[in-house]
Design a protein around this motif. Structure first.
Motif, PDB file in Angstrom:
ATOM      1  N   ILE A 180      47.358  42.661  32.702  1.00 28.55           N
ATOM      2  CA  ILE A 180      46.928  41.550  33.170  1.00 28.55           C
ATOM      3  C   ILE A 180      48.481  40.612  33.579  1.00 28.55           C
ATOM      4  CG2 ILE A 180      45.922  39.423  32.640  1.00 28.55           C
ATOM      5  CD1 ILE A 180      44.243  40.896  31.097  1.00 28.55           C
ATOM      6  N   SER A 181      48.522  40.214  34.671  1.00 30.39           N
ATOM      7  CA  SER A 181      49.594  39.414  35.125  1.00 30.39           C
ATOM      8  C   SER A 181      49.390  38.200  35.824  1.00 30.39           C
ATOM      9  CB  SER A 181      50.764  40.281  35.793  1.00 30.39           C
ATOM     10  OG  SER A 181      51.951  39.396  36.413  1.00 30.39           O
ATOM     11  N   ALA A 182      49.251  37.162  35.102  1.00 30.09           N
ATOM     12  CA  ALA A 182      48.547  35.940  35.566  1.00 30.09           C
ATOM     13  C   ALA A 182      49.255  34.686  35.632  1.00 30.09           C
ATOM     14  CB  ALA A 182      47.230  35.707  34.723  1.00 30.09           C
ATOM     15  N   PHE A 183      49.610  33.963  36.846  1.00 29.98           N
ATOM     16  CA  PHE A 183      50.397  33.028  36.908  1.00 29.98           C
ATOM     17  C   PHE A 183      49.690  31.727  36.991  1.00 29.98           C
ATOM     18  CE2 PHE A 183      52.899  29.950  40.005  1.00 29.98           C
ATOM     19  CZ  PHE A 183      53.756  29.560  38.915  1.00 29.98           C
ATOM     20  N   ALA A 184      49.998  30.694  36.383  1.00 28.59           N
ATOM     21  CA  ALA A 184      49.460  29.435  36.424  1.00 28.59           C
ATOM     22  C   ALA A 184      47.908  29.279  36.263  1.00 28.59           C
ATOM     23  CB  ALA A 184      49.749  28.764  37.857  1.00 28.59           C
ATOM     24  N   ASP A 185      47.234  28.781  37.151  1.00 29.97           N
ATOM     25  CA  ASP A 185      45.690  28.606  36.995  1.00 29.97           C
ATOM     26  C   ASP A 185      44.959  30.186  36.843  1.00 29.97           C
ATOM     27  OD1 ASP A 185      46.370  29.082  39.730  1.00 29.97           O
ATOM     28  OD2 ASP A 185      44.450  28.180  40.312  1.00 29.97           O
ATOM     29  N   HIS A 186      45.817  31.402  37.321  1.00 30.49           N
ATOM     30  CA  HIS A 186      45.120  32.531  37.211  1.00 30.49           C
ATOM     31  C   HIS A 186      44.921  32.754  35.645  1.00 30.49           C
ATOM     32  CE1 HIS A 186      46.142  33.829  41.457  1.00 30.49           C
ATOM     33  NE2 HIS A 186      45.339  33.130  41.538  1.00 30.49           N
ATOM     34  N   GLY A 187      46.117  32.322  34.905  1.00 33.89           N
ATOM     35  CA  GLY A 187      46.012  32.643  33.550  1.00 33.89           C
ATOM     36  C   GLY A 187      44.830  31.948  32.716  1.00 33.89           C
ATOM     37  N   ALA A 188      44.020  31.240  33.377  1.00 28.94           N
ATOM     38  CA  ALA A 188      42.683  30.690  32.726  1.00 28.94           C
ATOM     39  C   ALA A 188      41.533  31.748  32.668  1.00 28.94           C
ATOM     40  CB  ALA A 188      42.198  29.266  33.472  1.00 28.94           C
ATOM     41  N   ILE A 189      41.813  32.764  33.821  1.00 24.93           N
ATOM     42  CA  ILE A 189      40.776  33.778  33.826  1.00 24.93           C
ATOM     43  C   ILE A 189      41.174  34.791  32.930  1.00 24.93           C
ATOM     44  CG2 ILE A 189      39.698  35.507  35.475  1.00 24.93           C
ATOM     45  CD1 ILE A 189      40.758  33.635  37.715  1.00 24.93           C
ATOM     46  N   VAL A 190      40.300  34.984  31.780  1.00 26.25           N
ATOM     47  CA  VAL A 190      40.627  35.671  30.569  1.00 26.25           C
ATOM     48  C   VAL A 190      41.142  37.192  30.922  1.00 26.25           C
ATOM     49  CG1 VAL A 190      39.953  36.698  28.453  1.00 26.25           C
ATOM     50  CG2 VAL A 190      39.471  34.224  29.004  1.00 26.25           C
ATOM     51  N   HIS A 191      40.287  37.792  31.930  1.00 28.87           N
ATOM     52  CA  HIS A 191      40.381  39.180  32.040  1.00 28.87           C
ATOM     53  C   HIS A 191      40.775  39.349  33.620  1.00 28.87           C
ATOM     54  CE1 HIS A 191      39.591  42.204  28.686  1.00 28.87           C
ATOM     55  NE2 HIS A 191      39.932  40.919  28.341  1.00 28.87           N
ATOM     56  N   TYR A 192      41.688  38.512  34.068  1.00 30.11           N
ATOM     57  CA  TYR A 192      42.207  38.254  35.469  1.00 30.11           C
ATOM     58  C   TYR A 192      43.019  39.773  35.983  1.00 30.11           C
ATOM     59  CZ  TYR A 192      45.114  37.157  39.561  1.00 30.11           C
ATOM     60  OH  TYR A 192      45.845  37.136  40.744  1.00 30.11           O
ATOM     61  N   SER A 193      42.738  39.940  37.065  1.00 27.60           N
ATOM     62  CA  SER A 193      43.521  41.377  37.662  1.00 27.60           C
ATOM     63  C   SER A 193      43.969  41.141  39.244  1.00 27.60           C
ATOM     64  CB  SER A 193      42.548  42.444  37.695  1.00 27.60           C
ATOM     65  OG  SER A 193      43.158  43.553  38.317  1.00 27.60           O
ATOM     66  N   ALA A 194      45.238  40.859  39.354  1.00 19.94           N
ATOM     67  CA  ALA A 194      45.813  40.518  40.324  1.00 19.94           C
ATOM     68  C   ALA A 194      45.679  41.741  41.624  1.00 19.94           C
ATOM     69  CB  ALA A 194      47.278  40.287  40.420  1.00 19.94           C
ATOM     70  N   ASP A 195      45.383  41.065  42.770  1.00 21.77           N
ATOM     71  CA  ASP A 195      45.088  42.020  43.854  1.00 21.77           C
ATOM     72  C   ASP A 195      46.104  41.727  45.065  1.00 21.77           C
ATOM     73  OD1 ASP A 195      43.643  40.254  45.049  1.00 21.77           O
ATOM     74  OD2 ASP A 195      41.706  41.030  44.360  1.00 21.77           O
ATOM     75  N   GLU A 196      45.717  42.384  46.088  1.00 23.06           N
ATOM     76  CA  GLU A 196      46.939  41.994  47.184  1.00 23.06           C
ATOM     77  C   GLU A 196      46.469  40.588  47.771  1.00 23.06           C
ATOM     78  OE1 GLU A 196      49.578  43.433  48.082  1.00 23.06           O
ATOM     79  OE2 GLU A 196      49.158  45.289  46.754  1.00 23.06           O
ATOM     80  N   GLU A 197      45.147  40.311  47.762  1.00 24.02           N
ATOM     81  CA  GLU A 197      44.850  39.017  48.070  1.00 24.02           C
ATOM     82  C   GLU A 197      45.232  37.852  47.347  1.00 24.02           C
ATOM     83  OE1 GLU A 197      40.652  37.007  49.377  1.00 24.02           O
ATOM     84  OE2 GLU A 197      40.615  39.024  49.249  1.00 24.02           O
ATOM     85  N   SER A 198      45.107  38.040  45.990  1.00 21.41           N
ATOM     86  CA  SER A 198      45.327  36.910  44.879  1.00 21.41           C
ATOM     87  C   SER A 198      46.572  36.783  44.427  1.00 21.41           C
ATOM     88  CB  SER A 198      44.310  37.192  43.828  1.00 21.41           C
ATOM     89  OG  SER A 198      44.818  38.205  42.974  1.00 21.41           O
TER      90      SER A 198
END
Length: 595
Positions: A365-383
């Motif tokens: 999980i690598s989550a910048f700024a507001d993405h960090g509020a998504i507990v299990h965020y998963s970055a993809d090419e779009e996000s």
């Protein structure tokens, strides 16, 4: 084909088979947390890619049940699919069982692939159908029918974990489990949980993403073992080791026939929470079933002394890699374009430099700024966000080493961040430190101790919508039963924390649309003083990575909490600095300074 079109095609299959409600869980045939691509039917039929969730399809309605870790992700991925998000734990969300009881019509049929549904769960569905004069169909893989380009089952080679890492031979483990079988008056023990089988046989593989496991089932008798797996996965050396321990390898899909062929007077020890309903239905009706938690679960949770020493080595290697990454990030943020994904890849490259590194222990999980509020965020090419100074980067990552498994979260300030984010960061740090430094009497479970972390949140009338910690496997599943930190007990009370168990400490705070913060250390359960009051216990941090002082407000901490932070950072510097170059060492000295 759109998700809505897939759902409609599924309903046509349901109609053909006379099924009113069809259930699609997230699991494989072994009820694993992470599953291989072959088993991702729920993701295929719903579009939701989180690791936890169950989809339910009725003639004119569909729903996906998932927990608080995935609410934001699921809401986004289900948008436009026609599938309703059911937020587990929220007051308005009824359970799947309650939904079935309310909506199943008289004589209705509940369908599912019985290989992916647990015994206890399948029995509940069976009872609900029975009350309505209906039945269950567990022989249906309707999603599999629609998945025309479904991936193949994995064919990766297996390997043996040397005793110098495992700390105990397979023969010794088999003897211990057989002794437990005698206590249960059982002459057969059936296993389908992959981590239990891998631990028991000191066997590892590559069949499940992020979990070094082998797709297999196992039947343990008093005088022999039958392992149901693809024999092509095993080298001749492994086969010889199996023969020496009385282990016969049989085809993976032969397990159901083997269970059906058991003697009618067999006394079988099995765990209904970790075995499929379909396999349970294969067992002769006359057999005596001893329903109990697999004895391997508690055994593997209590690491031996060799594992404990190895685990400390693994965490030191991981600390060196992570500290080098933090140094790089702090300096590169102003000179290089870094994204969520490239930051994660950079950290992985530092881990790969460490001797004995095997692979990541879960999807990073690598989550910048507001993405960090998504507990299990998963970055993809779009996000995939570009990192910029002025906000926080949350990174929850881990690694499997031959010596053990790591799981760490660090949230880092990129440049100067707002006072509000520093205030929130400090609150999370305080919670993590308070739990890490807890002293308790033997007999406490994680439910007894969760308050040590959550108290500072509750005093602010806020909380976080996930557990505070979980057990960690030893080159097995990063999330390992039976221990955890939870403020709510589950259906079965958690066991007492025992010496050499490993558990995470990971409070967090998530502000939707703004930022997320989580700080996570792995802790080793240790014995402390024993006196007339009993055996006292404490935690020793295995994770030795600095907490970003750029985001800490020391004035928001009590004197005791500052002492905790300073003592931890002193330990970090002493352990890690010998493995750094002079420039990195000076940086670490500054970032572990007393506050």
């Amino acid at each position: 084909m759109k998700i809505s079109e897939r759902v409609e095609a599924l309903r046509q299959c349901m109609k053909r088979e006379g099924v009113e409600i069809y259930i699609v869980p997230s699991t494989d045939y072994h009820h694993s947390e992470y599953v291989g691509d072959y088993f991702k039917e729920r993701a295929f039929i719903t579009g939701f890619t989180g690791s936890a969730g169950t989809a339910v399809f009725a003639p004119d309605w569909a729903g996906l049940w998932t927990d608080g870790r995935y609410f934001l992700q699921a809401a986004s991925q289900l948008d436009g699919s026609g599938i309703t998000l059911c937020r587990m734990g929220e007051p308005e969300c009824e359970s799947i069982e309650a939904f079935l009881e309310r909506t199943l019509t008289s004589g209705g049929v509940i369908g599912f692939d019985g290989r992916t549904i647990g015994v206890a769960e399948g029995r509940r569905y069976e009872e609900i159908a029975r009350k309505k004069g209906g039945s269950v169909r567990y022989d249906l893989d309707l999603v599999g029918e629609l998945w025309t380009d479904r991936p193949c089952l994995p064919e990766e080679k297996a390997w043996m974990l040397d005793e110098k890492y495992a700390g105990e031979s397979t023969g010794s483990k088999l003897a211990r489990v057989r002794k437990k079988m005698e206590e249960y008056d059982a002459d057969v023990h059936v296993l389908s949980s992959l981590d239990d089988i891998a631990w028991l046989l000191n066997m590892r593989g590559n069949d499940v993403a992020y979990c070094p496991l082998v797709l297999s089932h196992l039947i343990l008798y008093s005088d022999r073992v039958e392992l149901f797996a693809d024999a092509e996965k095993f080298s001749e050396e492994m086969m010889q080791r199996f023969r020496e321990d009385g282990i016969l390898v049989r085809p993976y899909h032969a397990i159901a026939d083997a269970l059906a062929a058991l003697p009618s007077d067999a006394k079988i020890l099995l765990d209904p929470e970790r075995m499929s309903y379909a396999l349970d239905q294969s067992i002769p009706a006359e057999a005596v079933i001893r329903n109990a938690e697999n004895p391997e679960i508690l055994m593997k949770s209590m690491k031996n002394e060799i594992q404990t020493a190895n685990n400390q080595t693994a965490h030191l290697k991981d600390a060196v890699a992570h500290t080098k990454f933090m140094y790089w990030l702090k300096h590169a943020i102003d000179t290089e374009q870094i994204t969520e994904i490239s930051a994660s890849e950079k950290l992985e490259s530092f881990r790969q430099e460490q001797d004995g590194y095997v692979e990541a222990s879960f999807a990073p999980i690598s989550a910048f700024a507001d993405h960090g509020a998504i507990v299990h965020y998963s970055a993809d090419e779009e996000s995939n966000a570009v990192l910029k100074a002025g906000s926080l980067l949350l990174m929850d990552t881990g690694g499997h080493y031959l010596e053990g498994t790591t799981d760490i979260t660090r949230t880092m300030a990129l440049g100067e961040i707002p006072e509000k984010e520093k205030d929130d960061f400090t609150l999370v740090v305080r919670a993590m430190l308070r739990l890490m430094n807890t002293v308790f009497l033997y007999g406490c479970s994680g439910a007894n101790l969760d308050y040590a972390a959550r108290e500072v949140f509750w005093k602010e009338r806020i909380s976080f919508n996930h557990g505070t910690g979980h057990g960690v496997g030893h080159l097995l599943n990063v999330h390992e039963a039976p221990i955890n930190f939870r403020w709510k007990e589950g259906d079965a009370p958690a066991p007492a924390l025992e010496k050499n168990m490993v558990i995470t400490d990971e409070p967090g705070l998530y502000i939707e649309g703004s930022h997320g913060i989580r700080i996570e250390n792995e802790l080793l359960v240790c014995e402390d003083v024993k006196n007339s009051y009993g055996q006292f216990m404490r935690f020793e941090p295995l994770t030795l990575v600095p907490i970003d002082l750029d985001a800490v407000l020391p004035e928001r901490m009590t004197a005791e909490e500052r002492e905790m932070l300073n003592a931890y950072h002193k330990k970090v510097y002493e352990a890690v600095s010998p493995y750094l170059n002079e420039t990195e060492k000076e940086w670490l000295k500054h970032y572990t300074r007393a506050v």
